[in-house]
Motif scaffolding. Structure first.
Motif, PDB file in Angstrom:
ATOM      1  N   GLY A  49     -64.489  54.345 -18.808  1.00 53.50           N
ATOM      2  CA  GLY A  49     -65.145  55.374 -18.026  1.00 53.50           C
ATOM      3  C   GLY A  49     -65.685  56.486 -18.891  1.00 53.50           C
ATOM      4  N   TYR A  50     -66.394  57.389 -18.235  1.00 53.48           N
ATOM      5  CA  TYR A  50     -66.936  58.580 -18.884  1.00 53.48           C
ATOM      6  C   TYR A  50     -66.590  59.757 -17.986  1.00 53.48           C
ATOM      7  N   ILE A  51     -66.088  60.834 -18.578  1.00 59.09           N
ATOM      8  CA  ILE A  51     -65.696  62.003 -17.789  1.00 59.09           C
ATOM      9  C   ILE A  51     -65.817  63.252 -18.658  1.00 59.09           C
ATOM     10  N   GLY A  52     -65.953  64.376 -17.985  1.00 61.83           N
ATOM     11  CA  GLY A  52     -66.001  65.644 -18.711  1.00 61.83           C
ATOM     12  C   GLY A  52     -66.197  66.801 -17.772  1.00 61.83           C
ATOM     13  N   GLY A  53     -66.213  67.977 -18.350  1.00 59.88           N
ATOM     14  CA  GLY A  53     -66.375  69.188 -17.561  1.00 59.88           C
ATOM     15  C   GLY A  53     -65.167  69.430 -16.689  1.00 59.88           C
ATOM     16  N   GLU A  54     -65.397  69.840 -15.461  1.00 54.32           N
ATOM     17  CA  GLU A  54     -64.296  70.102 -14.531  1.00 54.32           C
ATOM     18  C   GLU A  54     -63.995  68.908 -13.642  1.00 54.32           C
ATOM     19  N   ALA A  55     -64.600  67.767 -13.930  1.00 57.29           N
ATOM     20  CA  ALA A  55     -64.411  66.567 -13.114  1.00 57.29           C
ATOM     21  C   ALA A  55     -63.171  65.791 -13.561  1.00 57.29           C
ATOM     22  N   HIS A  56     -62.761  64.850 -12.734  1.00 57.14           N
ATOM     23  CA  HIS A  56     -61.683  63.936 -13.082  1.00 57.14           C
ATOM     24  C   HIS A  56     -61.981  62.572 -12.467  1.00 57.14           C
ATOM     25  N   ASN A  57     -61.508  61.531 -13.132  1.00 51.76           N
ATOM     26  CA  ASN A  57     -61.573  60.180 -12.576  1.00 51.76           C
ATOM     27  C   ASN A  57     -60.190  59.837 -12.054  1.00 51.76           C
ATOM     28  N   SER A  58     -60.148  59.083 -10.954  1.00 54.46           N
ATOM     29  CA  SER A  58     -58.876  58.804 -10.281  1.00 54.46           C
ATOM     30  C   SER A  58     -58.648  57.312 -10.119  1.00 54.46           C
ATOM     31  N   TYR A  59     -57.415  56.898 -10.391  1.00 55.07           N
ATOM     32  CA  TYR A  59     -57.009  55.514 -10.254  1.00 55.07           C
ATOM     33  C   TYR A  59     -55.684  55.484  -9.500  1.00 55.07           C
ATOM     34  N   VAL A  60     -55.433  54.388  -8.801  1.00 50.96           N
ATOM     35  CA  VAL A  60     -54.161  54.231  -8.096  1.00 50.96           C
ATOM     36  C   VAL A  60     -53.648  52.821  -8.327  1.00 50.96           C
ATOM     37  N   ILE A  61     -52.329  52.732  -8.544  1.00 53.75           N
ATOM     38  CA  ILE A  61     -51.694  51.427  -8.726  1.00 53.75           C
ATOM     39  C   ILE A  61     -50.379  51.439  -7.962  1.00 53.75           C
ATOM     40  N   ARG A  62     -50.045  50.319  -7.378  1.00 48.90           N
ATOM     41  CA  ARG A  62     -48.788  50.206  -6.630  1.00 48.90           C
ATOM     42  C   ARG A  62     -47.737  49.610  -7.550  1.00 48.90           C
TER      43      ARG A  62
ATOM     44  N   ASN B 153     -66.036  59.172 -23.572  1.00 51.87           N
ATOM     45  CA  ASN B 153     -66.062  57.774 -23.141  1.00 51.87           C
ATOM     46  C   ASN B 153     -64.663  57.249 -23.457  1.00 51.87           C
ATOM     47  N   TYR B 154     -63.950  56.795 -22.441  1.00 49.02           N
ATOM     48  CA  TYR B 154     -62.546  56.423 -22.647  1.00 49.02           C
ATOM     49  C   TYR B 154     -62.263  55.002 -22.176  1.00 49.02           C
ATOM     50  N   THR B 155     -61.133  54.490 -22.655  1.00 47.82           N
ATOM     51  CA  THR B 155     -60.576  53.224 -22.202  1.00 47.82           C
ATOM     52  C   THR B 155     -59.153  53.505 -21.756  1.00 47.82           C
ATOM     53  N   LEU B 156     -58.832  53.112 -20.529  1.00 48.43           N
ATOM     54  CA  LEU B 156     -57.507  53.299 -19.964  1.00 48.43           C
ATOM     55  C   LEU B 156     -56.886  51.932 -19.732  1.00 48.43           C
ATOM     56  N   LYS B 157     -55.676  51.732 -20.252  1.00 49.88           N
ATOM     57  CA  LYS B 157     -54.960  50.480 -20.044  1.00 49.88           C
ATOM     58  C   LYS B 157     -53.692  50.779 -19.241  1.00 49.88           C
ATOM     59  N   VAL B 158     -53.509  50.043 -18.156  1.00 53.21           N
ATOM     60  CA  VAL B 158     -52.389  50.258 -17.255  1.00 53.21           C
ATOM     61  C   VAL B 158     -51.667  48.933 -17.052  1.00 53.21           C
TER      62      VAL B 158
END
Length: 136
Positions: A45-58, A128-133
């Motif tokens: 993803g790409y993020i910055g400023g005052e924004a946030h990206n959101s993910y959910v996992i059970r 630009n990030y990579t998130l591994k869950v």
């Protein structure tokens, strides 16, 4: 107007209205869509400023949730994530279990209660990030 501002009742009412308005502004609603993840997951993803990206996992009680983040380095930028039980980024607190390592790039914890866990990603100033869950 000068007569109104000298009236103590007017000043009390005005103060009440201003405090009430300030209280309603601080109770923000999180309208950012939450992307549902299934384990194992890798998202870019790409993020910055005052924004946030959101993910959910059970995850189920007793499982271990592990989250890793990396990002493309540009100047002194930084990407970070937080984990919460709340679907509202602005109102939810962080989980009180787990351990951070690798300078905040990795977090792992044993799930105490079955349910949804929310992962929020922010960056300063942008990334630009990579998130591994992973849940096991």
């Amino acid at each position: 107007m000068k007569r109104l501002t000298n009236n103590p009742l007017f000043v009390i009412v005005l103060t009440f209205v201003l405090f009430a308005a300030a209280g309603s502004v601080s109770a923000q609603t999180d309208v950012t869509p939450k992307k549902r993840l299934t384990s194992p997951a890798t998202v870019k993803g790409y993020i910055g400023g005052e924004a946030h990206n959101s993910y959910v996992i059970r995850a189920r009680k007793g499982q271990t949730l592990t989250v890793n983040i990396s990002w493309r380095r540009v100047d002194d930028n930084r990407a970070e994530f937080s984990i919460s039980r709340s679907a509202n980024f602005y109102a939810g607190g962080l989980v009180k279990f787990g351990k951070t390592s690798n300078d905040g790039k990795r977090w792992s914890g044993k799930i105490p209660k079955t349910g949804n866990y929310y992962i929020y990603v922010v960056a300063y100033p942008t990334a630009n990030y990579t998130l591994k869950v992973d849940v096991r």
